[in-house]
Design a protein around this motif. Sequence first.
Motif, PDB file in Angstrom:
ATOM      1  N   ARG A  38     -67.347 -56.952  42.799  1.00 60.92           N
ATOM      2  CA  ARG A  38     -65.915 -57.205  42.675  1.00 60.92           C
ATOM      3  C   ARG A  38     -65.534 -58.574  43.235  1.00 60.92           C
ATOM      4  O   ARG A  38     -65.840 -58.889  44.393  1.00 60.92           O
ATOM      5  N   GLU A  39     -64.921 -59.376  42.373  1.00 65.49           N
ATOM      6  CA  GLU A  39     -64.313 -60.626  42.834  1.00 65.49           C
ATOM      7  C   GLU A  39     -62.994 -60.291  43.522  1.00 65.49           C
ATOM      8  O   GLU A  39     -62.202 -59.502  43.000  1.00 65.49           O
ATOM      9  N   ARG A  40     -62.756 -60.899  44.685  1.00 65.78           N
ATOM     10  CA  ARG A  40     -61.526 -60.606  45.428  1.00 65.78           C
ATOM     11  C   ARG A  40     -60.787 -61.916  45.714  1.00 65.78           C
ATOM     12  O   ARG A  40     -61.399 -62.920  46.079  1.00 65.78           O
ATOM     13  N   GLY A  41     -59.498 -61.881  45.496  1.00 64.31           N
ATOM     14  CA  GLY A  41     -58.691 -63.082  45.705  1.00 64.31           C
ATOM     15  C   GLY A  41     -58.396 -63.340  47.164  1.00 64.31           C
ATOM     16  O   GLY A  41     -58.926 -62.680  48.075  1.00 64.31           O
ATOM     17  N   GLY A  42     -57.559 -64.336  47.390  1.00 62.19           N
ATOM     18  CA  GLY A  42     -57.142 -64.647  48.750  1.00 62.19           C
ATOM     19  C   GLY A  42     -58.234 -65.225  49.623  1.00 62.19           C
ATOM     20  O   GLY A  42     -58.180 -65.109  50.853  1.00 62.19           O
ATOM     21  N   GLY A  43     -59.258 -65.825  49.011  1.00 62.02           N
ATOM     22  CA  GLY A  43     -60.326 -66.423  49.794  1.00 62.02           C
ATOM     23  C   GLY A  43     -61.301 -65.419  50.371  1.00 62.02           C
ATOM     24  O   GLY A  43     -62.183 -65.792  51.158  1.00 62.02           O
ATOM     25  N   ARG A  44     -61.153 -64.148  50.001  1.00 64.10           N
ATOM     26  CA  ARG A  44     -62.069 -63.137  50.528  1.00 64.10           C
ATOM     27  C   ARG A  44     -63.409 -63.189  49.784  1.00 64.10           C
ATOM     28  O   ARG A  44     -63.467 -63.542  48.608  1.00 64.10           O
ATOM     29  N   THR A 101     -66.801 -62.166  47.730  1.00 63.77           N
ATOM     30  CA  THR A 101     -67.130 -61.232  46.654  1.00 63.77           C
ATOM     31  C   THR A 101     -67.782 -59.988  47.255  1.00 63.77           C
ATOM     32  O   THR A 101     -68.688 -60.089  48.083  1.00 63.77           O
ATOM     33  N   ARG A 130     -70.846 -69.033  46.501  1.00 65.16           N
ATOM     34  CA  ARG A 130     -69.630 -68.535  47.143  1.00 65.16           C
ATOM     35  C   ARG A 130     -69.997 -67.459  48.164  1.00 65.16           C
ATOM     36  O   ARG A 130     -71.114 -66.931  48.143  1.00 65.16           O
TER      37      ARG A 130
END
Length: 301
Positions: free
Chosen positions: A218-224, A226, A268
């Motif tokens: 899962r790709e997660r936004g907000g700089g969190r 993966t 990343r």
Amino acid sequence: MDESRFRAGFVAILGLPNVGKSTLLNAFLGERLSIVTPRAQTTQRRLLGICSGPSHQAVFIDTPGLLEPRDPLQKSMRAEAMSTLDDADVVLAVVDVGFGPSIEWVDSFPAPADRPALLCLNKVDRISPAEGERLAAGWSGRGWAGVHRTSADRGEGVQRMLDAIVDLLPESPPLYPVDELSDAPVRDFVAEMIRETCLEELSEEVPYAVAIRVEQFRERGGGRPTYIEARVFVERESQKGIVVGAGGRMIRKIGMRSREKIERFLDRRVYLELRVKVLPNWRRKTNHLRLLGFRVPSEET
């Protein structure tokens, strides 16, 4: 790109286990696409590596090492390797010149008569130049379109070998987008990096009883980072104890080293969660092999 003169096709890489097939593929691509360890039978499934240039696209098929199968997993691996011959425009047979059984194997594996085949004498840094010349001369003119000497881990002879392969490819437009390195999904590479780390860190027979399946990616936004969750399957409870280790130390080490590899590959940050589960005798049960994504030969169904 002048597609009227463009060459493209599939190249099957065949040979015994641990002769350097995956190292050779990585050298052709200039990328570490296929996992490599000193252990035999590191490669369990075929992997496509796409090498594109201004006038060519060689689609290499890295295959499991050919061996006499002893269980359904090894039958699956052999069938996976031999099935590549159906698709190949060029066959590349790889020999470890310092390994007697590999030399015996190529003597019993005649060059295919229905398509061009090249013989790669790999690991020539382990023998003298005179011995390399003698071996090359012995196989020259025996149905091979060419006999080449390489040291894949040093990069020696790799470009000459690649040039010879490209010359044998049929004229064709590209088979894949020219900026792709493989057709495999990212999940497959992640699973292989975890399995590679298990092969490196675990001893004796345990690594060969390990299979990996990525459950979540899962790709997660907000700089969190993966989020990746993967299952590490073993065949027995005793093996699970070894993989987990005292106080969970081994699985944490495997997770840390795997995460570092995956982060370099994806460029990343990654949060990797590993769970160990027993799948009894998965190498010998066709339904378990299918669950793990292996192709099961028809006679095993």
